[in-house]
Motif scaffolding. Structure first.
Motif, PDB file in Angstrom:
ATOM      1  N   LEU A   1       1.657  12.236   5.507  1.00 11.12           N
ATOM      2  CA  LEU A   1       0.651  11.190   5.416  1.00 11.12           C
ATOM      3  C   LEU A   1       1.286   9.845   5.751  1.00 11.12           C
ATOM      4  N   LEU A   2       0.680   9.162   6.702  1.00 19.71           N
ATOM      5  CA  LEU A   2       1.155   7.823   7.076  1.00 19.71           C
ATOM      6  C   LEU A   2       0.518   6.837   6.106  1.00 19.71           C
ATOM      7  N   HIS A   3       1.184   6.592   4.977  1.00 20.46           N
ATOM      8  CA  HIS A   3       0.507   5.802   3.940  1.00 20.46           C
ATOM      9  C   HIS A   3       0.952   4.344   3.914  1.00 20.46           C
ATOM     10  N   GLY A   4       2.030   4.039   4.656  1.00 16.27           N
ATOM     11  CA  GLY A   4       2.373   2.632   4.850  1.00 16.27           C
ATOM     12  C   GLY A   4       2.969   1.921   3.645  1.00 16.27           C
ATOM     13  N   ASN A   5       3.359   2.659   2.611  1.00 18.43           N
ATOM     14  CA  ASN A   5       4.014   2.042   1.445  1.00 18.43           C
ATOM     15  C   ASN A   5       3.276   0.815   0.931  1.00 18.43           C
TER      16      ASN A   5
ATOM     17  N   GLY B   1      -1.147  -1.204   3.820  1.00 21.06           N
ATOM     18  CA  GLY B   1      -2.493  -1.170   4.377  1.00 21.06           C
ATOM     19  C   GLY B   1      -2.635  -0.327   5.634  1.00 21.06           C
ATOM     20  N   ALA B   2      -1.843   0.737   5.751  1.00 20.38           N
ATOM     21  CA  ALA B   2      -2.025   1.653   6.872  1.00 20.38           C
ATOM     22  C   ALA B   2      -3.458   2.177   6.867  1.00 20.38           C
TER      23      ALA B   2
ATOM     24  N   MET C   1       5.273  14.338   2.390  1.00 24.40           N
ATOM     25  CA  MET C   1       4.598  15.626   2.395  1.00 24.40           C
ATOM     26  C   MET C   1       5.137  16.488   3.528  1.00 24.40           C
TER      27      MET C   1
ATOM     28  N   ALA D   1       8.104   5.862  10.729  1.00 23.67           N
ATOM     29  CA  ALA D   1       7.375   5.789   9.454  1.00 23.67           C
ATOM     30  C   ALA D   1       8.076   6.687   8.453  1.00 23.67           C
TER      31      ALA D   1
ATOM     32  N   LEU E   1      -0.720  -2.432  13.771  1.00 28.16           N
ATOM     33  CA  LEU E   1      -0.401  -2.607  12.347  1.00 28.16           C
ATOM     34  C   LEU E   1      -1.532  -2.105  11.453  1.00 28.16           C
ATOM     35  N   ALA E   2      -2.771  -2.224  11.944  1.00 25.54           N
ATOM     36  CA  ALA E   2      -3.890  -1.726  11.145  1.00 25.54           C
ATOM     37  C   ALA E   2      -3.797  -0.209  10.994  1.00 25.54           C
ATOM     38  N   VAL E   3      -3.200   0.458  11.969  1.00 23.98           N
ATOM     39  CA  VAL E   3      -3.047   1.910  11.894  1.00 23.98           C
ATOM     40  C   VAL E   3      -1.855   2.276  11.018  1.00 23.98           C
ATOM     41  N   VAL E   4      -0.696   1.714  11.315  1.00 19.30           N
ATOM     42  CA  VAL E   4       0.520   2.169  10.629  1.00 19.30           C
ATOM     43  C   VAL E   4       0.904   1.284   9.447  1.00 19.30           C
ATOM     44  N   GLY E   5       0.345   0.077   9.407  1.00 15.68           N
ATOM     45  CA  GLY E   5       0.512  -0.770   8.231  1.00 15.68           C
ATOM     46  C   GLY E   5       1.873  -1.407   8.032  1.00 15.68           C
ATOM     47  N   MET E   6       2.856  -1.055   8.842  1.00 20.42           N
ATOM     48  CA  MET E   6       4.178  -1.576   8.482  1.00 20.42           C
ATOM     49  C   MET E   6       4.411  -2.960   9.040  1.00 20.42           C
TER      50      MET E   6
ATOM     51  N   VAL F   1      -4.573  -6.823   7.642  1.00 22.74           N
ATOM     52  CA  VAL F   1      -3.235  -6.333   7.315  1.00 22.74           C
ATOM     53  C   VAL F   1      -2.200  -7.393   7.694  1.00 22.74           C
TER      54      VAL F   1
ATOM     55  N   ASN G   1       0.253  -9.058   4.861  1.00 27.34           N
ATOM     56  CA  ASN G   1       1.672  -8.691   4.836  1.00 27.34           C
ATOM     57  C   ASN G   1       2.624  -9.680   5.495  1.00 27.34           C
TER      58      ASN G   1
END
Lengths: 403, 403
Positions: free
Chosen positions: A229-233, A236-237, B1, B225, B330-335, B365, B369
């Motif tokens: 799962l790409l949860h982005g820590n 806000g992923a 996971m 990620a 960034l909206a997808v991966v959030g980092m 995001v 961030n």
């Protein structure tokens, strides 16, 4: 690629083996001990010891034997799906939803509680009340509580970093629930919950690479890459609803302007349909709703299905923006399986076809891979799917079923 | 996971332990055997056995002891960085680049070969020639060949699925090189190579969540990620240069129209600057280049730095489109950590500041961030960085340094 791992201690090894055997029974059962040993590379003795423990715990049962041509037929073991129950919540709607589910994600009992604008501590109290109303209905030992929550979730710290609608910021809801009920509690983003439900219980079981996009009142995504799962820590992923797609567009509830949610969410669609109804006195919407204010997403879907040209054009525009966003998403993660859910998918196959067309137009990756854009398999009731995903997260943590 | 894992066999365990110890020496060395045992949970005996083997193989050496207050001072062991060499290639430019690198990614020798429009088998022959020209310069045993290649790479099958400029489709280049040279060969996408170079050798060593965006002749991204490369199984993860950002825009080399590359790549910027020079006879570009056709990205950067208002406006537009794409990413991966490289980053800090501003405007995001958007740390010579990343992939596969 993983960034380093230590050698397991004996206790870790035992725990790993227990989880491995339970996972085999869960995924492959009914199954013989010998088959488990073959598939896991564990010794027959280890498998037998673990299975005996699982039987003693009531999680697994013997279910007779398989006829074989020669030799003693092996006894099969199977999961006892009601051996444990899980409480799961969906906090993403106007009504908080709660349910008791078994180990297969089957819903045993469901309750709901209107949020009615509650925020902050008041909303937390509602969560406690909802769980308390479910507790008497648990007829099996409870494994814990899984929570599908809107907003930005820090999965590692089990924290709601920001759920604007509920006025929550850095809320350690998991910890709070554990203190209050003495049960393990795990929080997951609601859209990511939809994804996990597909992965553990849905038609896309064990599909290691897929994307879920939810298009309802809000718009968000969950990404599973290589089974992770790409949860982005907590960064806000998946918050794809708040990227600007219309320069100097309508104000958005996030504080921005022209976000995807201002043109393609159910809220935005209804607002645009209401404007159509107000401007065009011969609109088919008038026959479907007593007044523009009474128009809902269902009304708009009806007008669309009846062929209303203005609504057809509106939905084409929605498909364009959703296609644009999915194009960007696929260009980043590259995976071709996209599952849609949320009220806006009520426009059905024509919307999906239009989105597929846009994605193919808008990205090379889309042209090369012919992405499979389909409905999420469990989403006939989205709240159920979110709760199933929340339960999946809890099961993953407590039983190691996939996390 | 992760989606299930079997128990390790003895050989697998031994291999795992070897890799684990080597990785400790690589990352933490000089280090004592006792410290390795503590950090890995391996027994002192196992660590000593593995270290002896690594010393015998020449990969590790004893380098004296650490002064301690009491007791026998422990002997430290350290990586022998020139114990093995790696050949690495960058096939993403007009000139194929090749180098010999040591285990720390330090370049020992470099060669190049102009591609001059070669495609298909002819281009493969060039690759063989380039490697052959490097072989005499390898003064240590070669571990293998790492290849940073443009286009869509299937990392799992070690396959170039599609590199349009080179006319390659489903090319098993790794296998071909192994057959020809008897060396292991690993292919990785060029942009993802930049990312892996940062992770193993750069300033962002062991940063488990980051994005690299390359903006040169082409535009592409790599995403790490949770320490895992998002490689998309050959579906084109990171192909962000070919998402349509201008409806009915300029034709793109991918066959589409209005892709990001048609407005923000170095090629597109040069083309727009040439148009400016042709239209405006007082443009500062005329003092910098003898004719519009002679304008390069360097010319445009000079005009920008000199404050040419038309070029400033052009770069602002480029920043907008790059910001838009990074916002979606960034909206997808959030980092929050984004590293930029490629010739367009020659516009320097003003471009970065403009991109940061756009990202903050264009996505929630980004606003929450405060993403760190900075230059890739090794990218003063991008080809070097790509080759370092290609070498990193090979080291990961052969020595288990991080894969």
């Amino acid at each position: 690629m993983h960034t380093g791992t230590g050698k397991a201690t004996h206790a870790q090894t035992r725990r790993h083996n227990n989880r491995l055997v339970l996972k085999m029974v869960y995924d492959q059962g009914p199954i013989s001990r010998a088959e488990i040993a073959r598939s896991t590379n564990l010794t027959a003795t280890t498998v037998s010891t673990v299975i005996s423990k699982l039987i003693a715990d009531g999680l697994v049962e013997e279910i007779g034997s398989l006829a074989t041509e020669r030799g003693k037929p092996p006894t099969l073991v199977s999961l006892v799906k009601d051996a444990r129950h899980v409480i799961a919540l969906d906090l993403s709607r106007h009504e908080f939803q709660g349910a008791i589910l078994n180990l297969r994600g089957e819903i045993q009992q469901r309750q709901s509680l209107p949020v009615a604008g509650s925020t902050g501590d008041e909303a937390v109290t509602l969560v406690l009340t909802l769980i308390e109303s479910l507790l008497p209905h648990a007829h099996s030992p409870l494994l814990g509580i899984g929570i599908g929550a809107p907003g930005i979730i820090d999965l590692n710290h089990n924290l709601i970093r920001r759920a604007a609608n509920l006025g929550w910021e850095n809320l350690a809801l998991g910890e709070k629930l554990t203190e209050h009920f003495g049960l393990q509690a795990q929080i997951v983003n609601d859209n990511q919950a939809v994804l996990l439900a597909e992965f553990l219980f849905g038609n896309y079981k064990h599909t290691a690479d897929m994307v879920v996009v939810r298009i309802g009142n809000g718009i968000g995504a969950g990404v599973l890459a290589n089974g992770q799962l790409l949860h982005g820590n907590g960064t806000g992923a998946g918050e794809i609803g708040h990227v600007v797609v219309v320069k100097d567009g309508e104000p958005c509830r996030c504080g921005g302007h022209g976000c995807l949610e201002t043109v393609a969410s159910s809220r935005a669609i209804v607002k645009q349909a209401q404007a159509i109804a107000r401007q065009n006195h011969t609109s088919s919407l008038h026959a479907l709703a007593p007044a523009p204010e009474a128009i809902t997403i269902q009304t708009v879907i009806q007008a669309f299905q009846a062929g209303d040209p203005e609504i057809q054009a509106l939905v084409a525009k929605v498909a364009y923006y959703l296609g644009l966003m999915i194009a960007h998403l696929l260009a980043v993660v590259g995976m071709p399986r996209v599952l849609l859910c949320g009220s806006v998918t009520g426009f059905g196959e024509p919307l999906l076809a239009a989105i597929r067309h846009e994605v193919a137009q808008l990205t090379l990756v889309g042209r090369i891979n012919e992405p499979h854009i389909a409905m999420a398999s469990l989403a006939t009731d989205l709240s159920n799917q979110i709760m199933m995903g929340a339960a999946a997260t809890l099961l993953a943590h407590e039983l190691g079923l996939f996390l």
